[in-house]
Design an enzyme around this catalytic site. Sequence first.
Site, mmCIF file in Angstrom:
data_model
loop_
_atom_site.group_PDB
_atom_site.id
_atom_site.type_symbol
_atom_site.label_atom_id
_atom_site.label_comp_id
_atom_site.label_asym_id
_atom_site.label_seq_id
_atom_site.Cartn_x
_atom_site.Cartn_y
_atom_site.Cartn_z
ATOM 1 N N GLU A 1 2.500 -6.333 12.925
ATOM 2 C CA GLU A 1 2.440 -6.511 14.448
ATOM 3 C C GLU A 1 1.219 -7.708 14.054
ATOM 4 O O GLU A 1 0.957 -8.645 14.944
ATOM 5 C CB GLU A 1 1.160 -5.537 14.195
ATOM 6 C CG GLU A 1 -0.051 -5.485 15.062
ATOM 7 C CD GLU A 1 -0.476 -4.526 14.604
ATOM 8 O OE1 GLU A 1 -1.495 -4.009 13.754
ATOM 9 O OE2 GLU A 1 -1.828 -4.243 15.771
ATOM 10 N N ARG B 1 1.199 -0.722 -0.225
ATOM 11 C CA ARG B 1 -0.304 -0.246 -0.267
ATOM 12 C C ARG B 1 1.284 1.323 0.281
ATOM 13 O O ARG B 1 0.327 2.393 -0.504
ATOM 14 C CB ARG B 1 -0.551 0.056 1.423
ATOM 15 C CG ARG B 1 -2.027 -1.024 1.219
ATOM 16 C CD ARG B 1 -3.201 -1.389 1.896
ATOM 17 N NE ARG B 1 -2.785 -1.174 3.392
ATOM 18 C CZ ARG B 1 -2.349 -2.884 3.669
ATOM 19 N NH1 ARG B 1 -3.121 -3.684 3.080
ATOM 20 N NH2 ARG B 1 -2.099 -3.699 5.070
HETATM 21 P P1 AMP Z 1 3.940 -2.051 11.756
HETATM 22 O O1 AMP Z 1 5.648 -2.616 11.495
HETATM 23 O O2 AMP Z 1 3.285 -3.129 13.136
HETATM 24 O O3 AMP Z 1 4.128 -0.470 12.399
HETATM 25 O O4 AMP Z 1 3.171 -2.492 10.995
HETATM 26 C C1 AMP Z 1 2.966 -1.604 9.430
HETATM 27 C C2 AMP Z 1 2.281 -2.492 8.590
HETATM 28 O O5 AMP Z 1 1.231 -3.569 8.404
HETATM 29 C C3 AMP Z 1 2.299 -1.891 7.580
HETATM 30 O O6 AMP Z 1 2.842 -2.345 6.077
HETATM 31 C C4 AMP Z 1 0.558 -2.195 7.173
HETATM 32 O O7 AMP Z 1 0.518 -1.898 6.114
HETATM 33 C C5 AMP Z 1 0.213 -2.889 8.129
HETATM 34 N N1 AMP Z 1 -0.745 -2.627 9.235
HETATM 35 C C6 AMP Z 1 -0.150 -2.943 10.757
HETATM 36 N N2 AMP Z 1 -1.127 -3.389 11.459
HETATM 37 C C7 AMP Z 1 -2.494 -2.536 10.197
HETATM 38 C C8 AMP Z 1 -3.795 -2.625 10.973
HETATM 39 N N3 AMP Z 1 -4.211 -2.970 11.809
HETATM 40 N N4 AMP Z 1 -4.488 -1.894 9.904
HETATM 41 C C9 AMP Z 1 -3.386 -2.540 8.745
HETATM 42 N N5 AMP Z 1 -2.633 -2.309 8.283
HETATM 43 C C10 AMP Z 1 -1.666 -2.908 8.670
#
Ligand code: AMP
Length: 179
Positions: free
Chosen positions: A101, A64
């Site tokens: 996550e 995205r």
């Molecule tokens: P992080 O590495 O934990 O900051 O996660 C960010 C990445 O995971 C991004 O590429 C987001 O598109 C995806 N992502 C993580 N959590 C979510 C969520 N609750 N909703 C949508 N996308 C998420």
Amino acid sequence: MADSKVINIKGTIRTIPNWPKPGIMFRDITTLLLNPAAFQEVIRQFRQHYQGKTITKIAGIESRGFIFGAALAYELKLPFVLLRKKGKLPAETEAQEYQLEYGTDKIEVHKDAIQKGDQVLIIDDLIATGGTAQAACQLVEKLGGTIAGIAFVISLSDLKGEEKLQQYAPFHLIEFEGE
Ligand code: AMP
């Protein structure tokens, strides 16, 4: 201004509870993209923030981050770099592991896409824990680039991802907190 209607970007984002696994509130930007005025407003706000800053390249995080990053690169007339999931790029790559996550993964970039001295703006749709963005920054740094900033449409502020990455000048357009 001919069209003075204020666009509520946050209102165009759909939330899917418990996806892709229980406990995750998935913030779905596909509904934002179905609204051209909202998509334009996102890019307008990013452009307003970054125009005139010292940036030599924009790097989008798969997948995205490609959508928003490529549109902004086009607007700012800057080169666009793809930070891809493992095994997708055809030429010689550098790699960095990271935690999501929900799981673990690895991102890669073509070695010749970043040069020493590049000032790189990294873009993704959303920051949660910050693990993905941190890996993206480390990957760019491995190739000699400097991080000019990290930009997100959405920040999940409860997870404090931006707090952990203050040295990279995080910026977001909207946030979800305790929702
Ligand atoms: P992080 O590495 O934990 O900051 O996660 C960010 C990445 O995971 C991004 O590429 C987001 O598109 C995806 N992502 C993580 N959590 C979510 C969520 N609750 N909703 C949508 N996308 C998420």
